[in-house]
Every structure is written in C-alpha cells, then in structure tokens.
Design an enzyme around this catalytic site. Sequence first.
Site, short mmCIF file in Angstrom:
data_model
loop_
_atom_site.label_atom_id
_atom_site.label_comp_id
_atom_site.label_asym_id
_atom_site.label_seq_id
_atom_site.Cartn_x
_atom_site.Cartn_y
_atom_site.Cartn_z
N GLU A 1 -13.78 -3.34 -1.80
CA GLU A 1 -14.49 -2.84 -0.24
C GLU A 1 -15.51 -2.62 0.26
OE1 GLU A 1 -11.88 -2.28 4.33
OE2 GLU A 1 -11.14 -1.73 2.26
N GLU B 1 -5.76 4.06 -3.05
CA GLU B 1 -7.48 3.43 -2.57
C GLU B 1 -7.80 4.90 -3.57
OE1 GLU B 1 -7.69 2.46 1.79
OE2 GLU B 1 -8.06 4.47 1.61
N LYS C 1 -0.33 -0.49 -4.33
CA LYS C 1 -1.94 -0.38 -3.98
C LYS C 1 -2.45 1.38 -3.98
CE LYS C 1 -5.30 -2.03 -1.09
NZ LYS C 1 -5.73 -1.34 -0.41
N ASP D 1 1.04 -1.37 -0.01
CA ASP D 1 0.17 -0.49 0.43
C ASP D 1 0.47 1.24 -0.19
OD1 ASP D 1 -2.34 -0.46 0.02
OD2 ASP D 1 -2.78 -1.11 1.62
#
Length: 283
Positions: free
Chosen positions: A190, A122, A120, A90
């Site tokens: 998610e 978001e 990764k 992340d």
Amino acid sequence: MQPESAPAARVKRSLPELTHPAAPLVMVTAYDYPGARHAEAAGVDLILVGDSLGNVVLGYDSTAPVTLADMIHHGKAARRGAPNTFLVVDLPFGTYHTGVTDAMRSAVRVIQDTGADAVKMEGSTPEVLDVVRVLSRNGIPVMGHVGLMPQTAAAQGGLRVQGKDDDSARRTLEGALALQEAGAFAVVLEAIPARLARLISERLDIATIGIGAGVHCDGQVLVYHDLLGLYEGEEKKIAKRYADLGRESREAIARYAAEVRAREFPSKEHSFVMKDEVLDKLY
C-alpha cells in the site's frame, strides 16, 4: 416486485491459484451483503472485508476503534453475499498484537463465525511474523500487508507514501520477504513507489496486491465505495472512481423528497385498491 435473481454460480479461486496467479488478481474491499454480491457477480477473484469499514461504513476517523465483533458481523454479511468468492477478513488492531495465543483465538473466531477463507494482518515485526507462522502452520491462510499500514499510521508519520527513502524502502522489501518466509500466501503493498513495488513483486514468489503501488503488482485492490464514488470527499490518488453513485443517490433521494411533498408519490401505480362495496360498508 420480482425478486432479484441470484448471480450465476462460479468456482471459487483456490489458494494455489491466488498464491501463484497466472493473470493479475482483482480484489475488491466490500463490507456487506449487497457489496459482496455485486463484486461476486462482476467476477472478482477476492473480496476483502477490510477494517477500513471503520472509516467508510461506521464513520470513525481511523481504523483503530474497529473491533473483532465488527469484523465478524460484516464478514458474515459479505460471505452471504459472495458464497463462491475467496473471502479475506482483516484482523483489527489489537487482536494479534498481544501474543500468538490471542492472535490464534481471534483468527479461529473469524474463520469459524464468518466462513472466511483467510485473514489479513498488517506489518512484519517479529511478533507479527510469529503469528503468521503459527496461523499458516495450523491451516489458516494469511495475507500480509506492508508499506502504509493504516492501523499504525500515526507511528509512520501519518497517511503518507512509504518506501521513498533508503531505510523505508529496505524495510518494506525485507518485510515482504519475511512475510513470505513466514508463510503468507500474498502481500498487500500500500502506498509505495511503483518501482519499489515492481522490485518486491519480482523478488517474491507469492502474489503482491497493490493499492497505490503501480501497475506491476500481481493484482490490485480498491475499496468498493471509492471505485463507485460512494465515499464523500475528493478522489484519492491511490483510487480511481469508475462511477459517481454518491451523486446519483443524492439526486434520487432529492427527487423522492420532492414528489412526496408534492403528493406525487405514491401514485396509483404504487398504491393498492379495494372494491367499492367493501369500502361502503365502513361508512
């Protein structure tokens, strides 16, 4: 004590295999050498060093305090534990929100310092999509993330299911499509309704990896501590507890403490000896 034998070598899954999987992908979020080692030995397809380590390992009440240095530290340990598994790390909050240059610098540090295969991030705002495009064009694979986004959960109304109303569902679908268009090789979904996750998975050509998003995603991810019962608290709706190692560890430590206080440990079995004549010379 005999050293632990190394797990059998395995072939790391390639990016095309993960982008267009023939069977559901198995991803585990792990944060250290033993966790990653166990996950690789169990044969998972991907390991994610998530910024959820802020909650699970470092004791923060959110992921916001996690730094790039934290992610690199834990990413290095996970890579040492799982040298033959596709590793995703992340990018923590604030490391890709201030422009493409900062994001590229952060991603390069992660890849170079940890040996990770991908990063990764978001969201699907125009700024994030710009970062995904630049990183992908420069050879850094990116995994996207839509639905509930812990880094900015406060702006989403807290840690709650996303995509239940018209606007939220459409934003989630459009965000996933935009991430694919920008070059992401996979997208985490998610905490969204299972039917929405199924629609997104059908619309995308790249893999979807669900957590709290139903069975019809192209893969699933669980946090190591959640699936093993190591994290305190009630079982989460988006997770399944496959073992209760937290309880077992507490009981084991309590037995150890009792034996120490009763002078039962260490026993002769766990003690070393010397010859009487050597000892006698010390008196």
